[in-house]
Design a protein around this motif. Structure first.
Motif, PDB file in Angstrom:
ATOM      1  N   ARG A  65       0.840  -1.197   0.000  1.00  0.00           N
ATOM      2  CA  ARG A  65       0.000   0.000   0.000  1.00  0.00           C
ATOM      3  C   ARG A  65       0.876   1.248   0.000  1.00  0.00           C
ATOM      4  N   LEU A  66       0.359   2.300  -0.601  1.00  0.00           N
ATOM      5  CA  LEU A  66       1.070   3.570  -0.608  1.00  0.00           C
ATOM      6  C   LEU A  66       1.277   4.077   0.814  1.00  0.00           C
ATOM      7  N   SER A  67       0.295   3.857   1.674  1.00  0.00           N
ATOM      8  CA  SER A  67       0.411   4.317   3.061  1.00  0.00           C
ATOM      9  C   SER A  67       1.525   3.588   3.807  1.00  0.00           C
ATOM     10  N   THR A  68       1.830   2.343   3.400  1.00  0.00           N
ATOM     11  CA  THR A  68       2.933   1.602   4.025  1.00  0.00           C
ATOM     12  C   THR A  68       4.266   2.256   3.691  1.00  0.00           C
ATOM     13  N   LEU A  69       4.451   2.639   2.443  1.00  0.00           N
ATOM     14  CA  LEU A  69       5.693   3.291   2.024  1.00  0.00           C
ATOM     15  C   LEU A  69       5.871   4.649   2.685  1.00  0.00           C
ATOM     16  N   ARG A  70       4.756   5.260   3.043  1.00  0.00           N
ATOM     17  CA  ARG A  70       4.798   6.582   3.679  1.00  0.00           C
ATOM     18  C   ARG A  70       4.637   6.507   5.202  1.00  0.00           C
ATOM     19  N   ARG A  71       4.840   5.311   5.777  1.00  0.00           N
ATOM     20  CA  ARG A  71       4.574   5.106   7.212  1.00  0.00           C
ATOM     21  C   ARG A  71       5.323   6.109   8.085  1.00  0.00           C
ATOM     22  N   TYR A  72       6.613   6.288   7.796  1.00  0.00           N
ATOM     23  CA  TYR A  72       7.431   7.240   8.563  1.00  0.00           C
ATOM     24  C   TYR A  72       7.882   8.329   7.598  1.00  0.00           C
ATOM     25  N   GLU A  73       7.499   9.556   7.881  1.00  0.00           N
ATOM     26  CA  GLU A  73       7.672  10.629   6.915  1.00  0.00           C
ATOM     27  C   GLU A  73       9.124  11.030   6.690  1.00  0.00           C
ATOM     28  N   ASP A  74      10.009  10.738   7.624  1.00  0.00           N
ATOM     29  CA  ASP A  74      11.407  11.153   7.480  1.00  0.00           C
ATOM     30  C   ASP A  74      12.275  10.091   6.813  1.00  0.00           C
ATOM     31  N   THR A  75      11.688   9.191   6.035  1.00  0.00           N
ATOM     32  CA  THR A  75      12.449   8.136   5.380  1.00  0.00           C
ATOM     33  C   THR A  75      12.579   8.424   3.889  1.00  0.00           C
ATOM     34  N   MET A  76      13.536   7.736   3.265  1.00  0.00           N
ATOM     35  CA  MET A  76      13.723   7.905   1.827  1.00  0.00           C
ATOM     36  C   MET A  76      12.516   7.403   1.052  1.00  0.00           C
ATOM     37  N   LEU A  77      11.901   6.307   1.502  1.00  0.00           N
ATOM     38  CA  LEU A  77      10.740   5.773   0.792  1.00  0.00           C
ATOM     39  C   LEU A  77       9.582   6.755   0.824  1.00  0.00           C
ATOM     40  N   ALA A  78       9.365   7.392   1.968  1.00  0.00           N
ATOM     41  CA  ALA A  78       8.289   8.374   2.064  1.00  0.00           C
ATOM     42  C   ALA A  78       8.549   9.545   1.128  1.00  0.00           C
ATOM     43  N   ALA A  79       9.809   9.952   1.020  1.00  0.00           N
ATOM     44  CA  ALA A  79      10.149  11.054   0.126  1.00  0.00           C
ATOM     45  C   ALA A  79       9.993  10.643  -1.337  1.00  0.00           C
ATOM     46  N   ASP A 106      11.955  -7.627   4.175  1.00  0.00           N
ATOM     47  CA  ASP A 106      12.086  -7.371   5.615  1.00  0.00           C
ATOM     48  C   ASP A 106      11.785  -5.911   5.933  1.00  0.00           C
ATOM     49  N   ILE A 107      12.175  -5.008   5.023  1.00  0.00           N
ATOM     50  CA  ILE A 107      11.867  -3.590   5.200  1.00  0.00           C
ATOM     51  C   ILE A 107      10.356  -3.385   5.193  1.00  0.00           C
ATOM     52  N   LEU A 108       9.684  -4.001   4.220  1.00  0.00           N
ATOM     53  CA  LEU A 108       8.225  -3.855   4.127  1.00  0.00           C
ATOM     54  C   LEU A 108       7.519  -4.459   5.336  1.00  0.00           C
ATOM     55  N   ASN A 109       8.006  -5.605   5.818  1.00  0.00           N
ATOM     56  CA  ASN A 109       7.369  -6.237   6.982  1.00  0.00           C
ATOM     57  C   ASN A 109       7.445  -5.352   8.210  1.00  0.00           C
ATOM     58  N   PHE A 110       8.540  -4.634   8.357  1.00  0.00           N
ATOM     59  CA  PHE A 110       8.626  -3.712   9.488  1.00  0.00           C
ATOM     60  C   PHE A 110       7.669  -2.541   9.303  1.00  0.00           C
ATOM     61  N   LEU A 111       7.624  -1.987   8.085  1.00  0.00           N
ATOM     62  CA  LEU A 111       6.727  -0.856   7.829  1.00  0.00           C
ATOM     63  C   LEU A 111       5.264  -1.266   7.981  1.00  0.00           C
ATOM     64  N   ARG A 112       4.940  -2.522   7.666  1.00  0.00           N
ATOM     65  CA  ARG A 112       3.556  -2.987   7.758  1.00  0.00           C
ATOM     66  C   ARG A 112       3.123  -3.236   9.197  1.00  0.00           C
ATOM     67  N   SER A 113       3.974  -3.988   9.923  1.00  0.00           N
ATOM     68  CA  SER A 113       3.523  -4.438  11.246  1.00  0.00           C
ATOM     69  C   SER A 113       4.598  -4.396  12.322  1.00  0.00           C
ATOM     70  N   GLY A 114       5.753  -3.820  12.027  1.00  0.00           N
ATOM     71  CA  GLY A 114       6.799  -3.730  13.041  1.00  0.00           C
ATOM     72  C   GLY A 114       7.599  -5.002  13.230  1.00  0.00           C
ATOM     73  N   ASP A 115       7.464  -5.972  12.321  1.00  0.00           N
ATOM     74  CA  ASP A 115       8.197  -7.233  12.453  1.00  0.00           C
ATOM     75  C   ASP A 115       9.684  -7.017  12.203  1.00  0.00           C
ATOM     76  N   LEU A 116      10.503  -7.724  12.980  1.00  0.00           N
ATOM     77  CA  LEU A 116      11.960  -7.657  12.830  1.00  0.00           C
ATOM     78  C   LEU A 116      12.473  -8.924  12.175  1.00  0.00           C
ATOM     79  N   PRO A 117      13.576  -8.853  11.466  1.00  0.00           N
ATOM     80  CA  PRO A 117      14.110 -10.032  10.757  1.00  0.00           C
ATOM     81  C   PRO A 117      14.732 -11.023  11.728  1.00  0.00           C
ATOM     82  N   PRO A 118      14.894 -12.280  11.298  1.00  0.00           N
ATOM     83  CA  PRO A 118      15.626 -13.252  12.128  1.00  0.00           C
ATOM     84  C   PRO A 118      17.076 -12.836  12.294  1.00  0.00           C
ATOM     85  N   ARG A 119      17.717 -13.381  13.300  1.00  0.00           N
ATOM     86  CA  ARG A 119      19.053 -12.940  13.697  1.00  0.00           C
ATOM     87  C   ARG A 119      20.061 -13.008  12.554  1.00  0.00           C
TER      88      ARG A 119
END
Length: 289
Positions: A65-79, A106-119
């Protein structure tokens, strides 16, 4: 039609106009508009994005979703997807990001739901989060292993004077010796010592700790440089010689350098009276291929 002003005549006939060099200089216009004129005449409109955005990240396809890419406004994806910048598309109409897409999921999973990658993917995802300037993800990754441990390790290495310079010296010496000998490997001697004062069997009965007071004149008697290629130390921390050796080998290995090491004894240089330097000496073997 002819317009007459004073003694000057301007003719609407193209042949008459071309006959006067002065008229040509004064009134000839470019055949096509310049880039500046075109830009002024046709301003670029903000790019519009759909609610569901198809992505091509280095040849790997994603949909979000477009809103996922814009989740945090100070990021490169949002810009990038703010509409202020032009994003090219591939032949299928997917928005193209010229970046390796291996860890973009993994980037998208964090933006969607805050999930972190495996170690095992934390370090790689951290680099991607740095590229996309995703501050909240960076903060979360720095608080888990292995990055949490790396922060502690760097705090220890911060006590070590010229640590990175010494690593470079090990590499340069080993490379030079291997090239001179036309050999697969090179050996060099490395001293790693924690305490500044030398250790001898004679000191132990008289002092409960190696951290004892000596006068300035006495201290100078014990000052020397071991006959080695590189010397690490001293430092003040709980971490011991083996901990620093682990750091040295790990950092060399991270640069693709194969290294083996073993203790080959102590310096054993005579200092004064019955005092000898007992700093441990290690032989490092660097294999180049």
């Amino acid at each position: 039609m002819v317009v007459v002003t004073g003694q000057n005549k301007v003719s609407a006939n193209p042949d008459d106009a071309m006959s006067s060099s002065d008229a040509e200089d004064d009134f000839q216009e470019p055949a096509t508009p310049t880039a500046t004129q075109a830009g002024q005449a046709l301003p670029l409109l903000p790019q519009q994005f759909p609610e569901v955005v198809p992505l091509n990240v280095g040849g790997m396809f994603f949909t979000t979703r477009l809103s996922t890419l814009r989740r945090y406004e100070d990021t490169m994806l949002a810009a990038m997807f703010s509409g202020r910048h032009y994003i090219p598309t591939d032949a299928e109409g997917r928005y193209f990001i010229d970046r390796d897409g291996t860890y973009f999921g993994d980037i998208l999973n964090f933006l969607r739901s805050g999930d972190l990658p495996p170690r095992e993917r934390v370090r790689s995802v951290y680099k991607e989060a740095q590229y996309y300037s995703i501050g909240p993800l960076l903060d979360n990754l720095e608080d888990i292993q292995p990055l949490k441990g790396e922060k502690v390790r760097q705090a220890f290495l911060g006590l070590m004077p010229y640590y990175k310079d010494h690593l470079e010296r090990i590499i340069e010496i080993a490379k030079l010796r291997a090239m001179q000998r036309k050999a697969r490997f090179a050996k060099l001697k490395v001293c790693v010592f924690k305490e500044e004062m030398p250790i001898t069997p004679y000191e132990c009965p008289h002092f409960n700790s190696l951290r004892f007071e000596r006068s300035e004149s006495e201290t100078k008697l014990f000052e020397h440089h071991c006959e080695v290629d590189v010397s690490f130390g001293p430092w003040e921390a709980v971490a011991d010689v083996y901990d620093l050796l682990h750091c040295i080998v790990s950092d060399l290995s991270a640069r693709g350098i194969t290294v083996d090491h073993q203790c080959i004894g102590v310096c054993d240089k005579h200092l004064v009276n019955h005092y000898y330097c007992k700093r441990p000496i290690y032989e490092f073997k660097i294999t180049w291929w």
